[in-house]
Design a protein around this motif. Structure first.
Motif, PDB file in Angstrom:
ATOM      1  N   THR A 129       0.791  -1.428  -0.074  1.00 22.27           N
ATOM      2  CA  THR A 129       0.062  -0.536  -0.204  1.00 22.27           C
ATOM      3  C   THR A 129       0.929   0.983   0.339  1.00 22.27           C
ATOM      4  O   THR A 129       2.217   0.895   0.355  1.00 22.27           O
ATOM      5  N   PHE A 130       0.493   1.982  -0.949  1.00 22.13           N
ATOM      6  CA  PHE A 130       1.374   3.409  -1.322  1.00 22.13           C
ATOM      7  C   PHE A 130       1.817   3.999   0.322  1.00 22.13           C
ATOM      8  O   PHE A 130       3.282   4.513   0.876  1.00 22.13           O
ATOM      9  N   ASP A 131       0.671   4.211   1.587  1.00 24.10           N
ATOM     10  CA  ASP A 131       1.574   5.085   2.699  1.00 24.10           C
ATOM     11  C   ASP A 131       2.242   4.288   3.038  1.00 24.10           C
ATOM     12  O   ASP A 131       3.380   4.717   4.208  1.00 24.10           O
ATOM     13  N   ILE A 132       2.428   2.472   3.496  1.00 24.37           N
ATOM     14  CA  ILE A 132       4.118   2.226   3.839  1.00 24.37           C
ATOM     15  C   ILE A 132       5.076   2.137   2.631  1.00 24.37           C
ATOM     16  O   ILE A 132       6.058   1.671   3.623  1.00 24.37           O
ATOM     17  N   SER A 133       5.068   2.489   1.784  1.00 21.65           N
ATOM     18  CA  SER A 133       6.144   2.194   0.545  1.00 21.65           C
ATOM     19  C   SER A 133       7.094   2.648   1.255  1.00 21.65           C
ATOM     20  O   SER A 133       6.897   4.025   1.430  1.00 21.65           O
ATOM     21  N   LYS A 134       8.721   2.145   0.712  1.00 19.75           N
ATOM     22  CA  LYS A 134       9.789   2.895   1.132  1.00 19.75           C
ATOM     23  C   LYS A 134       9.970   3.831  -0.562  1.00 19.75           C
ATOM     24  O   LYS A 134       9.681   3.238  -1.067  1.00 19.75           O
ATOM     25  N   TRP A 139      11.112   3.915  -5.895  1.00 18.89           N
ATOM     26  CA  TRP A 139      12.433   4.476  -7.343  1.00 18.89           C
ATOM     27  C   TRP A 139      13.291   3.703  -7.738  1.00 18.89           C
ATOM     28  O   TRP A 139      13.418   3.657  -8.894  1.00 18.89           O
ATOM     29  N   ASP A 140      12.984   2.337  -6.093  1.00 22.37           N
ATOM     30  CA  ASP A 140      14.036   1.010  -7.337  1.00 22.37           C
ATOM     31  C   ASP A 140      13.168   0.583  -8.208  1.00 22.37           C
ATOM     32  O   ASP A 140      13.687  -0.258  -9.430  1.00 22.37           O
ATOM     33  N   THR A 141      11.793  -0.065  -8.383  1.00 22.94           N
ATOM     34  CA  THR A 141      10.277  -0.211  -9.458  1.00 22.94           C
ATOM     35  C   THR A 141      10.987   0.557 -10.413  1.00 22.94           C
ATOM     36  O   THR A 141      10.813  -0.021 -11.625  1.00 22.94           O
ATOM     37  N   PRO A 185       3.496   1.935  -7.733  1.00 26.20           N
ATOM     38  CA  PRO A 185       5.393   2.579  -8.573  1.00 26.20           C
ATOM     39  C   PRO A 185       5.407   1.038 -10.121  1.00 26.20           C
ATOM     40  O   PRO A 185       5.508   1.824 -10.560  1.00 26.20           O
ATOM     41  N   TYR A 186       4.572   0.628  -9.345  1.00 25.65           N
ATOM     42  CA  TYR A 186       5.026  -0.415 -10.879  1.00 25.65           C
ATOM     43  C   TYR A 186       4.299  -0.714 -11.930  1.00 25.65           C
ATOM     44  O   TYR A 186       4.351  -0.059 -12.863  1.00 25.65           O
ATOM     45  N   MET A 187       2.696   0.277 -11.941  1.00 27.17           N
ATOM     46  CA  MET A 187       1.860   0.589 -12.925  1.00 27.17           C
ATOM     47  C   MET A 187       2.514   1.965 -13.421  1.00 27.17           C
ATOM     48  O   MET A 187       2.060   1.996 -14.119  1.00 27.17           O
TER      49      MET A 187
END
Length: 329
Positions: A129-134, A139-141, A185-187
């Motif tokens: 979920t975007f709220d917990i994404s580091k 940016w790696d994805t 991030p993938y999308m």
């Protein structure tokens, strides 16, 4: 050939999950891609590996590459064992590192020759979920899935333009054109790939025969479909309900790998040239889409765009002339 499971949508396009006549490998001569050099990123396993083997079976020279040299070497050795006459090479490259891609490109050209067909297959996608994404994970994805394809395409393109021919294919997901949660991030990256293919084709079409495609390959089993691989430990811990959904969903993705592989070979063969620049869905019977190509072009279908009302101008603008005549001084 495995039997195909077909259903139809409202437009009457059969939904394919396995090989079907239009992409049947039996249609190709064994030397169909003779003298063609194919570079496939992420070809140490999964779709990329099987695609490389398919090209080798049809006479192409193939550059296998993966993040590790062990995986790339193993793929090249398998190709050589199955097709002893195939010209293959292997090289480790990191899609996040431009200098690594420069070396990959240089190695491929020195060993096999200039690249005729580029398949941007390497990618990474995970659920969160975007709220917990580091930030570093986000940016790696995006770097792997968007910057990498941009960079390797930029490296291969000048010679294609000089020759006025070539094929560029990006492996994508339905999420590039539809809207899904839990993998933002993938999308974002895959949608960017789509814009790359759509807009690059517009730049190239007036002066070359280069063909660009973005293709959803269907849903075969790959490492990206492994729940343990597709969900980071901190996401599994913080979002147990998402983890439960992922654990149930991913094992259901078990379509025929040959659908993905031979759909891409079909694009590389030139048989789908009228659809160049567009998003291709391997589940959509491409022969049926091609029968409707006039409708596709007229409605600008299979492209990324927003559906809006047509705003009627009282009078033309000077800018309209330049938009329609992009290459005039």
């Amino acid at each position: 050939m495995a039997p195909s499971t077909d259903t139809s949508d409202a437009e009457g396009i059969p939904f394919r999950t396995s090989l079907y006549p239009a992409i049947d490998p039996a249609q190709y001569e064994k030397d169909h891609f003779k003298d063609k050099v194919v570079l496939i990123t992420g070809s140490g396993r999964g779709i990329g590996l099987d695609l490389g083997l398919a090209f080798c079976s049809l006479g192409a020279s193939v550059s296998f590459t993966d993040l590790t040299l062990e995986a790339a070497d193993a793929a090249a050795k398998k190709a050589h064992s199955l097709y002893p006459n195939a010209q293959v090479t292997s090289y480790a490259a990191d899609m996040r590192d431009y200098s690594s891609l420069e070396k990959l490109h240089q190695h491929t050209v020195e060993v096999l020759g200039e690249i005729d067909i580029l398949v941007n297959n390497a990618g990474w996608g995970d659920f969160l979920t975007f709220d917990i994404s580091k930030p570093e994970d986000t940016w790696d994805t995006i770097t792997v899935n968007l910057k990498g394809p941009l960079d390797i395409t930029r490296l291969c393109l000048p010679v294609m333009i000089k020759r006025k021919t070539g094929v560029i294919i990006c492996n994508t997901t339905t999420g590039a054109v539809d809207n899904y949660p839990f993998c933002i991030p993938y999308m974002i990256a895959k949608t960017g790939q789509g814009k790359l293919m759509h807009c690059l084709q517009m730049e190239l079409s007036n002066d070359t025969d280069i063909q660009c495609f973005q293709i959803h390959p269907g849903c075969p089993k790959t490492r990206m479909g492994d729940p343990q691989y597709a969900l980071r430990p901190y996401v599994r811990e913080l979002r147990p309900s998402l983890a439960k959904w992922v654990d149930g969903y991913l094992p259901s993705l078990d379509e025929d790998m040959e659908l993905a592989v031979w759909s891409m070979v079909h694009l590389a063969s030139g048989a789908a040239a009228p659809l160049k620049g567009r998003y291709i869905n391997a589940n959509h019977d491409i022969s049926e889409v091609l029968k409707r190509v006039d409708k596709v072009v007229e409605g600008d279908m299979y492209t990324l765009k927003a559906d809006t009302f047509n705003a009627i101008k009282e009078k033309p603008q000077d800018a309209d002339f330049y938009r329609k005549n992009k290459y005039l001084a």
